[in-house]
Design a protein around this motif. Structure first.
Motif, PDB file in Angstrom:
ATOM      1  N   TYR A  32      37.046 103.616  55.870  1.00  0.00           N
ATOM      2  CA  TYR A  32      37.591 102.872  54.745  1.00  0.00           C
ATOM      3  C   TYR A  32      36.408 102.618  53.817  1.00  0.00           C
ATOM      4  O   TYR A  32      35.353 102.148  54.266  1.00  0.00           O
ATOM      5  CB  TYR A  32      38.205 101.557  55.188  1.00  0.00           C
ATOM      6  N   PHE A  34      34.777 101.254  49.930  1.00  0.00           N
ATOM      7  CA  PHE A  34      34.965 100.260  48.881  1.00  0.00           C
ATOM      8  C   PHE A  34      33.833 100.376  47.855  1.00  0.00           C
ATOM      9  O   PHE A  34      32.704 100.734  48.188  1.00  0.00           O
ATOM     10  CB  PHE A  34      34.924  98.838  49.466  1.00  0.00           C
ATOM     11  N   LYS A  49      39.221 100.802  46.378  1.00  0.00           N
ATOM     12  CA  LYS A  49      39.020 101.164  47.779  1.00  0.00           C
ATOM     13  C   LYS A  49      39.806 102.423  48.122  1.00  0.00           C
ATOM     14  O   LYS A  49      40.824 102.731  47.507  1.00  0.00           O
ATOM     15  CB  LYS A  49      39.424 100.017  48.705  1.00  0.00           C
ATOM     16  N   ILE A  51      41.609 104.063  51.444  1.00  0.00           N
ATOM     17  CA  ILE A  51      42.056 103.842  52.820  1.00  0.00           C
ATOM     18  C   ILE A  51      42.590 105.151  53.389  1.00  0.00           C
ATOM     19  O   ILE A  51      42.155 105.616  54.442  1.00  0.00           O
ATOM     20  CB  ILE A  51      43.139 102.749  52.890  1.00  0.00           C
ATOM     21  N   ARG A  94      33.725 100.637  56.044  1.00  0.00           N
ATOM     22  CA  ARG A  94      34.213  99.942  57.229  1.00  0.00           C
ATOM     23  C   ARG A  94      34.751 100.981  58.198  1.00  0.00           C
ATOM     24  O   ARG A  94      35.460 101.898  57.795  1.00  0.00           O
ATOM     25  CB  ARG A  94      35.306  98.962  56.856  1.00  0.00           C
ATOM     26  N   ASP A  95      34.391 100.836  59.459  1.00  0.00           N
ATOM     27  CA  ASP A  95      34.914 101.703  60.513  1.00  0.00           C
ATOM     28  C   ASP A  95      36.256 101.138  60.968  1.00  0.00           C
ATOM     29  O   ASP A  95      36.288 100.045  61.545  1.00  0.00           O
ATOM     30  CB  ASP A  95      33.916 101.747  61.669  1.00  0.00           C
ATOM     31  N   PRO A  96      37.345 101.853  60.733  1.00  0.00           N
ATOM     32  CA  PRO A  96      38.655 101.303  61.098  1.00  0.00           C
ATOM     33  C   PRO A  96      38.858 101.150  62.598  1.00  0.00           C
ATOM     34  O   PRO A  96      39.787 100.467  63.036  1.00  0.00           O
ATOM     35  CB  PRO A  96      39.641 102.324  60.520  1.00  0.00           C
ATOM     36  N   TYR A 100      36.273  94.457  64.500  1.00  0.00           N
ATOM     37  CA  TYR A 100      36.163  93.501  63.415  1.00  0.00           C
ATOM     38  C   TYR A 100      36.413  94.218  62.099  1.00  0.00           C
ATOM     39  O   TYR A 100      36.560  95.419  62.055  1.00  0.00           O
ATOM     40  CB  TYR A 100      34.763  92.867  63.405  1.00  0.00           C
ATOM     41  N   SER A 101      36.448  93.477  61.020  1.00  0.00           N
ATOM     42  CA  SER A 101      36.621  94.099  59.712  1.00  0.00           C
ATOM     43  C   SER A 101      35.300  94.089  58.953  1.00  0.00           C
ATOM     44  O   SER A 101      35.269  93.880  57.753  1.00  0.00           O
ATOM     45  CB  SER A 101      37.707  93.365  58.926  1.00  0.00           C
ATOM     46  N   THR A 102      34.208  94.330  59.678  1.00  0.00           N
ATOM     47  CA  THR A 102      32.876  94.247  59.084  1.00  0.00           C
ATOM     48  C   THR A 102      32.658  95.320  58.041  1.00  0.00           C
ATOM     49  O   THR A 102      32.904  96.496  58.279  1.00  0.00           O
ATOM     50  CB  THR A 102      31.804  94.392  60.180  1.00  0.00           C
ATOM     51  N   LEU A 103      32.182  94.891  56.876  1.00  0.00           N
ATOM     52  CA  LEU A 103      31.778  95.798  55.819  1.00  0.00           C
ATOM     53  C   LEU A 103      30.270  96.011  55.889  1.00  0.00           C
ATOM     54  O   LEU A 103      29.533  95.043  56.017  1.00  0.00           O
ATOM     55  CB  LEU A 103      32.106  95.219  54.448  1.00  0.00           C
ATOM     56  N   PHE A 105      27.236  97.391  53.559  1.00  0.00           N
ATOM     57  CA  PHE A 105      26.952  97.692  52.160  1.00  0.00           C
ATOM     58  C   PHE A 105      25.729  98.590  52.019  1.00  0.00           C
ATOM     59  O   PHE A 105      24.795  98.525  52.820  1.00  0.00           O
ATOM     60  CB  PHE A 105      26.688  96.402  51.386  1.00  0.00           C
TER      61      PHE A 105
END
Lengths: 115, 116
Positions: A32, A34, A49, A51, A94-96, A100-103, A105
């Motif tokens: 994912y 962004f 983004k 997806i 982000r690794d789907p 977690y939903s860690t971004l 950068f």
């Protein structure tokens, strides 16, 4: 581990010309992706983004980005730059498959649009 | 719709002092994040809350940093004692927290901390 590279510290473009800000990523599965923009003394503003689906994603302020899986890239583009586009741009991944939903950068690319 | 609110916007302290930052997320957002952005770098996640529970604090320097989100809405991030290397912008972000990783994070204006 996921990572993002923004190979250019700064991109210079004349107003009215097309612009490209580069981003490449590394993630174990389908990513994912962004793009955010940061103006001086401001927080990050979401631009767009990716997806799934169409590789060309359209976002705010006329920006778009193209997902290229074979080149693991997600370059930000705009057909005609404005002086007001001058800002710091961040790509994030982000690794789907992560719990977690860690971004994560990139370090950012400064875009300077000259009149 | 109101965005993510943070205060103060700027803070200057001496090393070894303590400091606290406050964040109010977008209404209805279950997930709240604190990031540290050092000059010339991208934001780095410090801690992530889902409602009032911690989801990820693996990069939080727990010997000096603490954070809480007691009622699942507002959050505070504290540094005690501060070090010179803590000089950075501290960003708060929130997302709907639907349980999918497609959520978009929305950021506040940040708090710029200078440690002298």
């Amino acid at each position: 581990a996921q990572s993002v590279a923004q190979p250019e510290d700064q991109v210079n473009v004349a107003e009215g010309n097309p612009l490209t800000v580069k981003c490449t990523y590394s993630v174990s599965g389908n990513p994912y992706l962004f793009w955010y923009v940061q103006y001086p003394n401001r927080g990050l503003q979401f631009l767009l983004k990716y997806i799934t689906g169409d590789n060309l994603v359209k976002g705010s302020y006329g920006f778009e980005a193209e997902f290229n899986k074979s080149q693991t890239s997600f370059h930000l583009k705009k057909p005609s730059a404005l002086v007001s586009d001058s800002a710091l741009y961040f790509c994030a991944v982000r690794d789907p498959h992560s719990g977690y939903s860690t971004l994560t950068f990139g370090k950012g690319t400064m875009l300077l649009v000259s009149p | 719709e109101a965005g993510v609110a943070q205060s103060p916007r700027y803070k200057i302290i001496e090393k070894r002092q303590s400091v606290a930052f406050w964040c109010n997320p977008i209404s209805g957002h279950a997930t709240l994040y604190w990031y540290q952005q050092i000059l010339g770098q991208g934001p780095k996640l410090l801690i992530q809350f889902q409602n009032n529970g911690v989801v990820d604090d693996s990069q939080l320097p727990k010997d000096r940093f603490s954070a809480e989100r007691l009622k699942g809405v507002d959050s505070t991030l504290k540094i005690q004692p501060a070090k010179l290397e803590d000089s950075a912008v501290y960003l708060c972000a929130s997302s709907l927290g639907t349980g999918t990783s497609t959520d978009t994070q929305y950021f506040g204006p940040g708090t710029r901390l200078t440690v002298l």
